[in-house]
Scaffold this motif. Sequence first.
Motif, PDB file in Angstrom:
ATOM      1  N   ALA A 171       0.848  -1.200   0.000  1.00  8.00           N
ATOM      2  CA  ALA A 171       0.000   0.000   0.000  1.00  8.00           C
ATOM      3  C   ALA A 171       0.878   1.242   0.000  1.00  8.00           C
ATOM      4  CB  ALA A 171      -0.929  -0.005   1.211  1.00  8.00           C
ATOM      5  N   GLY A 172       1.212   1.708  -1.192  1.00  6.70           N
ATOM      6  CA  GLY A 172       1.992   2.937  -1.310  1.00  6.70           C
ATOM      7  C   GLY A 172       1.105   4.117  -1.651  1.00  6.70           C
ATOM      8  N   VAL A 173       1.503   5.309  -1.199  1.00  5.32           N
ATOM      9  CA  VAL A 173       0.772   6.543  -1.515  1.00  5.32           C
ATOM     10  C   VAL A 173       1.763   7.573  -2.028  1.00  5.32           C
ATOM     11  CG1 VAL A 173      -1.097   6.155   0.120  1.00  5.32           C
ATOM     12  CG2 VAL A 173       0.962   7.338   0.891  1.00  5.32           C
ATOM     13  N   ALA A 174       1.284   8.460  -2.875  1.00  5.60           N
ATOM     14  CA  ALA A 174       2.136   9.470  -3.495  1.00  5.60           C
ATOM     15  C   ALA A 174       2.417  10.602  -2.513  1.00  5.60           C
ATOM     16  CB  ALA A 174       1.463  10.013  -4.748  1.00  5.60           C
ATOM     17  N   THR A 175       3.555  11.247  -2.711  1.00  3.28           N
ATOM     18  CA  THR A 175       3.893  12.427  -1.920  1.00  3.28           C
ATOM     19  C   THR A 175       3.789  13.710  -2.736  1.00  3.28           C
ATOM     20  OG1 THR A 175       6.245  12.220  -2.472  1.00  3.28           O
ATOM     21  CG2 THR A 175       5.466  11.078  -0.492  1.00  3.28           C
ATOM     22  N   ARG A 176       3.480  13.569  -4.025  1.00  2.00           N
ATOM     23  CA  ARG A 176       3.383  14.734  -4.895  1.00  2.00           C
ATOM     24  C   ARG A 176       2.138  14.615  -5.766  1.00  2.00           C
ATOM     25  NH1 ARG A 176       9.688  13.661  -6.165  1.00  2.00           N
ATOM     26  NH2 ARG A 176      10.478  14.442  -4.160  1.00  2.00           N
ATOM     27  N   VAL A 177       1.435  15.732  -5.906  1.00  2.00           N
ATOM     28  CA  VAL A 177       0.210  15.729  -6.696  1.00  2.00           C
ATOM     29  C   VAL A 177       0.518  15.519  -8.168  1.00  2.00           C
ATOM     30  CG1 VAL A 177      -1.749  17.133  -7.418  1.00  2.00           C
ATOM     31  CG2 VAL A 177      -1.031  17.148  -5.035  1.00  2.00           C
ATOM     32  N   ASN A 178       1.498  16.224  -8.683  1.00  2.00           N
ATOM     33  CA  ASN A 178       1.835  16.137 -10.103  1.00  2.00           C
ATOM     34  C   ASN A 178       2.902  15.059 -10.305  1.00  2.00           C
ATOM     35  OD1 ASN A 178       0.123  18.278 -11.042  1.00  2.00           O
ATOM     36  ND2 ASN A 178       1.531  19.714 -10.057  1.00  2.00           N
ATOM     37  N   THR A 179       2.448  13.856 -10.609  1.00  2.00           N
ATOM     38  CA  THR A 179       3.323  12.719 -10.863  1.00  2.00           C
ATOM     39  C   THR A 179       3.109  12.258 -12.296  1.00  2.00           C
ATOM     40  OG1 THR A 179       3.210  12.027  -8.554  1.00  2.00           O
ATOM     41  CG2 THR A 179       3.937  10.389 -10.148  1.00  2.00           C
ATOM     42  N   PRO A 180       4.140  12.203 -13.108  1.00  2.00           N
ATOM     43  CA  PRO A 180       3.961  11.777 -14.503  1.00  2.00           C
ATOM     44  C   PRO A 180       3.546  10.318 -14.576  1.00  2.00           C
ATOM     45  CG  PRO A 180       6.290  11.950 -13.974  1.00  2.00           C
ATOM     46  CD  PRO A 180       5.545  12.511 -12.803  1.00  2.00           C
ATOM     47  N   PRO A 181       2.795   9.939 -15.597  1.00  2.00           N
ATOM     48  CA  PRO A 181       2.382   8.542 -15.738  1.00  2.00           C
ATOM     49  C   PRO A 181       3.564   7.646 -16.087  1.00  2.00           C
ATOM     50  CG  PRO A 181       1.717   9.785 -17.667  1.00  2.00           C
ATOM     51  CD  PRO A 181       2.270  10.776 -16.705  1.00  2.00           C
ATOM     52  N   GLY A 182       3.414   6.349 -15.754  1.00  2.00           N
ATOM     53  CA  GLY A 182       4.452   5.389 -16.089  1.00  2.00           C
ATOM     54  C   GLY A 182       4.766   4.495 -14.903  1.00  2.00           C
ATOM     55  N   THR A 183       5.593   3.495 -15.155  1.00  2.00           N
ATOM     56  CA  THR A 183       6.071   2.586 -14.115  1.00  2.00           C
ATOM     57  C   THR A 183       7.554   2.805 -13.924  1.00  2.00           C
ATOM     58  OG1 THR A 183       4.398   0.943 -14.715  1.00  2.00           O
ATOM     59  CG2 THR A 183       6.273   0.179 -13.417  1.00  2.00           C
ATOM     60  N   PHE A 184       7.976   2.894 -12.649  1.00  2.00           N
ATOM     61  CA  PHE A 184       9.348   3.282 -12.357  1.00  2.00           C
ATOM     62  C   PHE A 184       9.977   2.284 -11.385  1.00  2.00           C
ATOM     63  CE2 PHE A 184       6.541   6.933 -12.856  1.00  2.00           C
ATOM     64  CZ  PHE A 184       7.125   7.611 -13.916  1.00  2.00           C
ATOM     65  N   ASN A 185      11.298   2.102 -11.510  1.00  2.00           N
ATOM     66  CA  ASN A 185      12.059   1.340 -10.531  1.00  2.00           C
ATOM     67  C   ASN A 185      12.394   2.251  -9.361  1.00  2.00           C
ATOM     68  OD1 ASN A 185      12.133  -1.036 -12.110  1.00  2.00           O
ATOM     69  ND2 ASN A 185      13.842  -0.226 -13.306  1.00  2.00           N
ATOM     70  N   LEU A 186      12.119   1.776  -8.155  1.00  2.00           N
ATOM     71  CA  LEU A 186      12.270   2.591  -6.955  1.00  2.00           C
ATOM     72  C   LEU A 186      13.305   1.990  -6.026  1.00  2.00           C
ATOM     73  CD1 LEU A 186       8.458   3.150  -6.323  1.00  2.00           C
ATOM     74  CD2 LEU A 186      10.020   4.726  -7.451  1.00  2.00           C
TER      75      LEU A 186
ATOM     76  N   VAL B 160      -2.149  16.582   1.597  1.00  2.00           N
ATOM     77  CA  VAL B 160      -2.509  17.849   2.250  1.00  2.00           C
ATOM     78  C   VAL B 160      -1.367  18.329   3.137  1.00  2.00           C
ATOM     79  CG1 VAL B 160      -4.072  18.912   3.905  1.00  2.00           C
ATOM     80  CG2 VAL B 160      -4.986  17.447   2.113  1.00  2.00           C
ATOM     81  N   VAL B 161      -0.718  17.413   3.866  1.00  2.00           N
ATOM     82  CA  VAL B 161       0.393  17.799   4.733  1.00  2.00           C
ATOM     83  C   VAL B 161       1.562  18.330   3.907  1.00  2.00           C
ATOM     84  CG1 VAL B 161       2.157  16.904   6.313  1.00  2.00           C
ATOM     85  CG2 VAL B 161      -0.225  16.243   6.613  1.00  2.00           C
ATOM     86  N   LEU B 162       1.867  17.675   2.793  1.00  2.00           N
ATOM     87  CA  LEU B 162       3.077  18.009   2.050  1.00  2.00           C
ATOM     88  C   LEU B 162       2.885  19.110   1.018  1.00  2.00           C
ATOM     89  CD1 LEU B 162       4.568  14.432   1.483  1.00  2.00           C
ATOM     90  CD2 LEU B 162       5.138  16.087   3.267  1.00  2.00           C
ATOM     91  N   GLU B 163       1.674  19.189   0.394  1.00  2.00           N
ATOM     92  CA  GLU B 163       1.496  20.163  -0.689  1.00  2.00           C
ATOM     93  C   GLU B 163       0.253  21.027  -0.546  1.00  2.00           C
ATOM     94  OE1 GLU B 163       1.880  18.341  -4.520  1.00  2.00           O
ATOM     95  OE2 GLU B 163       4.044  18.106  -4.288  1.00  2.00           O
ATOM     96  N   ASN B 164      -0.669  20.677   0.341  1.00  2.00           N
ATOM     97  CA  ASN B 164      -1.858  21.489   0.614  1.00  2.00           C
ATOM     98  C   ASN B 164      -2.629  21.864  -0.653  1.00  2.00           C
ATOM     99  OD1 ASN B 164      -3.711  22.831   2.216  1.00  2.00           O
ATOM    100  ND2 ASN B 164      -2.503  24.711   2.366  1.00  2.00           N
TER     101      ASN B 164
END
Length: 412
Positions: free
Chosen positions: A159-174, A208-212
């Motif tokens: 269960a991962g959640v994003a930290t940025r609203v504007n995230t480009p589409p695609g699959t990434f190695n993390l 909301v905490v990180l970018e409001n």
Amino acid sequence: MPRKVPLWKTPLPWICLVVGLQLVLVLGFAFRLARGKSTETAAAVPVNPVAATQARPLPAVTPAPRMPTPPPDPASGIGVSINDALGRNWLGVTYRGNGRDAFFATLSSRADSAPARPLLVKFPAGTVFETADQKIQTVLARPEIVFLAPGEKQEFPLAGVATRVNTPPGTFNLLARSGRIAALDPLFAYLENNPWMSVEAIQTAVLVVLENPPLAAFAKFTLVSAVVAPGQKPLPIPGSGQFRVPTQDIIAALIALKEIGLPRRDLLLAGEPQLKIEAMIDPLAHADAMRYYDIKPDREWGYWREELLKGDMSTRHYALYGIGRYFPDTALQMLPVWARQSNLPPTMRVAAIQSMAETGRIEAISVLQQISYELGTDTEFGQAARAAIGFLENHRREPPAATKPIVEFKGG
């Protein structure tokens, strides 16, 4: 010379024998009776167990034979954190995801160094994963435990959640980052005691905490502020609507942020008047909305009345739906009057007709039929009345699940 009488024929010894035997029986019975009473008295008096043990040693008891401890079940795993497992070279791991709602970990057990038993690998909440250039970032929303058999390689969804609203589409190695995001620590401390929060609500709270961001980033319902005239360009939606969630998840996120000390006035999301009235109408968000906005049950009618008479002009007619749903007796008296008021805007009159269906009362059908006849069956009002009648007729046969308002709101 007189004849000598035998001793057994003498009456005196027999008398003594008989009397003595009876006396012995009586004394024995009395002794047993007195002993029984003393035992009952002793049983009625509390006894100090320590003193009793010291005064009268307990008889020795042979202990039961000790059962041998069974060997560990081969299927039971060894609990270990992901960092410890990597440090001991028990497994290898890779991560991939889209930076939003999809996140996967691929674990492979090392046969040469891993134990012969399965591993229960633990991932702590709040762990940060990001690309090598740090442009894509994901945070683990809740603690996860995965079961990895010896010599196995398997991919697990987390269960991962994003930290940025504007995230480009695609699959990434993390890659897993060693540090945490300090601004999110109070939120994850709150989640430890409130594990009931959905991942969607956690996602909302993190952003909301990180970018409001504003309400447009999260609302599934149509925003009145986004309604534009024909030919006019609509306003851009933050994140292109990737993080839209049900209203109850937005309110749950706001409650969490309120509990960790974030003031409502500092949050763009909380300052949207449409969110408040949408949450109050939504049956799944209603109770939490009253808690977040501090509306006591005995003051709820005052809230709807205030919204109807003095609320924002774009959402004032929403109050009619709330009155129909939560105050059906009052609604059946006032809504027909509002529907017949020719000096009211058409939006208010249509909302009053549709809100009669929100009452769920069968007796509203006859009122709606009369309104349709009076205002014309082919008019906008007559069509709204027929739609409300159709809903109530279906409602009489099969009650619907109360997951959303009966009619869709229409901005005015």
